[in-house]
Design a protein around this motif. Structure first.
Motif, short mmCIF file in Angstrom:
data_model
loop_
_atom_site.label_atom_id
_atom_site.label_comp_id
_atom_site.label_asym_id
_atom_site.label_seq_id
_atom_site.Cartn_x
_atom_site.Cartn_y
_atom_site.Cartn_z
N ASP A 154 5.84 9.95 -5.78
CA ASP A 154 4.70 9.68 -4.91
C ASP A 154 3.49 10.42 -5.45
OD1 ASP A 154 2.84 9.36 -2.92
OD2 ASP A 154 4.05 10.25 -1.32
N PHE A 202 0.84 -1.19 0.00
CA PHE A 202 0.00 0.00 0.00
C PHE A 202 0.87 1.25 0.00
CE2 PHE A 202 -1.70 3.33 2.80
CZ PHE A 202 -2.85 3.70 2.11
N SER A 203 0.63 2.14 -0.95
CA SER A 203 1.29 3.44 -1.10
C SER A 203 2.71 3.33 -1.64
CB SER A 203 1.31 4.23 0.21
OG SER A 203 2.34 3.79 1.09
N VAL A 248 0.46 4.15 -10.32
CA VAL A 248 1.44 4.25 -9.22
C VAL A 248 2.76 4.79 -9.77
CG1 VAL A 248 2.73 2.97 -7.48
CG2 VAL A 248 0.35 2.37 -7.96
N SER A 287 -2.84 10.89 -2.71
CA SER A 287 -4.16 10.31 -2.50
C SER A 287 -4.75 9.69 -3.76
CB SER A 287 -5.12 11.36 -1.94
OG SER A 287 -5.26 12.44 -2.85
N THR A 307 -3.32 6.30 -2.87
CA THR A 307 -3.62 5.72 -1.56
C THR A 307 -5.12 5.56 -1.31
OG1 THR A 307 -3.47 7.91 -0.52
CG2 THR A 307 -1.48 6.53 -0.54
N ASP A 308 -5.94 6.46 -1.81
CA ASP A 308 -7.38 6.34 -1.57
C ASP A 308 -7.97 5.08 -2.21
OD1 ASP A 308 -7.32 8.62 -0.06
OD2 ASP A 308 -8.42 9.88 -1.48
N ASN A 340 6.07 2.44 -4.11
CA ASN A 340 6.48 2.42 -5.50
C ASN A 340 7.80 1.65 -5.62
OD1 ASN A 340 8.56 4.23 -4.72
ND2 ASN A 340 7.25 6.00 -5.17
N GLN A 343 -6.31 2.45 -3.25
CA GLN A 343 -5.63 1.28 -2.70
C GLN A 343 -6.19 0.91 -1.33
OE1 GLN A 343 -1.37 1.88 -2.72
NE2 GLN A 343 -1.16 1.12 -4.80
#
Length: 291
Positions: free
Chosen positions: A196, A48-49, A77, A199, A202-203, A51, A205
């Motif tokens: 990066d 999660f989040s 990503v 969101s 991340t949202d 790379n 995911q």
């Protein structure tokens, strides 16, 4: 294309390898390839989040000494284009599309955390594509997760140099020292670092992981569809995706080995990177009949 991409990369490391791109299905995938030109590639599916540059060079470089290793950004990503899906099935389809674009007919998969959920989906649906499977710090469909609570707690620790320290490691001095060393290793690459996307990644995911664990699978259909030899790995004190998930998966999978590392959290593979690499090598090198 594939031969050009792998030329002269047998001596490259995660910190020095150029980032390559392959395009298809409306997505331009970013990836780095390490290790020898021949052999079954080990494809890494990230947390999660995370790379490409969130992987630990101590793990990736060591694994690449005797096999091809491919780290990539799935759709949306890092430097990959497209939109990050909000469900595991779509993430798996995108990952398979990337593998097919490389022209590879068989791979081993190492899925960490969210990537482990994606790896399960791929292995269940593509038996001929996946030779062996490594699931690290992850959960089965319908498993236990504490993603949002653990994230909130980690980000509240303002004295931590990086949220990954409380997220991935325990409060013991040994674990924290390992965590600081891990953070230092991930910052060695200075040029052409991955990006990066915040969101936008991340949202969806978070929704994908939470939905995966919130969806009951009483018959363990995904796990029972996985026939490949599987290595299941967890940290003893993983607060995000607890170790009981690993035990449950090893019990339902038809051909699984279970490894539990002591005094370690979600990032057990980074804390115990030397023994983790040793376990992975032994597992991948073993004949399938005895894996």
């Amino acid at each position: 294309m594939t031969q050009l991409a792998i030329a002269n990369e047998d001596v490259a490391t995660l910190e020095t390898a150029p980032t390559h791109y392959v395009e298809g299905h409306g997505i331009r995938f970013a990836y780095r390839r390490l290790g020898p030109a021949t052999g079954t590639p080990l494809v890494l599916l990230q947390h999660f989040s995370g790379n490409i540059d969130a992987w630990d060079p101590a793990v990736v470089n060591a694994l690449a000494t005797n096999r091809p290793v491919i780290a990539f950004d799935n759709a949306g990503v890092g430097r990959s284009t497209g939109q990050t899906p909000d469900n595991i099935a779509a993430m798996a389809r995108d990952a398979v599309a990337f593998i097919n674009l490389l022209g590879v007919s068989e791979v081993d998969l190492l899925g960490f955390s969210l990537g482990g959920c994606v790896a399960q989906q791929i292995a269940a649906e593509h038996e001929r594509l996946v030779r062996k499977l490594i699931l690290v710090g992850t959960a089965p469909k319908g498993g236990e997760e504490h993603l949002l609570a653990v994230l909130q707690q980690a980000f509240s620790q303002t004295d931590a140099p990086d949220p990954r320290l409380p997220l991935f490691f325990t409060n013991s001095s040994a674990s924290r020292l390992s965590g600081l060393a891990f953070l230092k290793r991930t910052q060695v690459r200075k040029n052409d670092r991955d990006i990066d996307n915040g969101s936008a990644v991340t949202d969806p995911q978070a929704k994908a992981l939470i939905t995966w664990c919130a969806t009951p699978d009483p018959d363990h259909a995904i796990l029972r569809a996985i026939r490949q030899p599987t290595l299941v790995v967890s940290g003893s004190h993983d607060t995000m995706l607890p170790a009981n998930n690993a035990y449950a998966m090893s019990r339902e999978l038809s051909n699984a080995q279970l490894v539990l590392y002591p005094d370690s959290g979600h990032g057990a593979l980074f804390q115990h990177h030397e023994i983790f690499v040793s376990h992975v090598r032994t597992f991948l090198d073993a004949p399938p009949s005895v894996a």
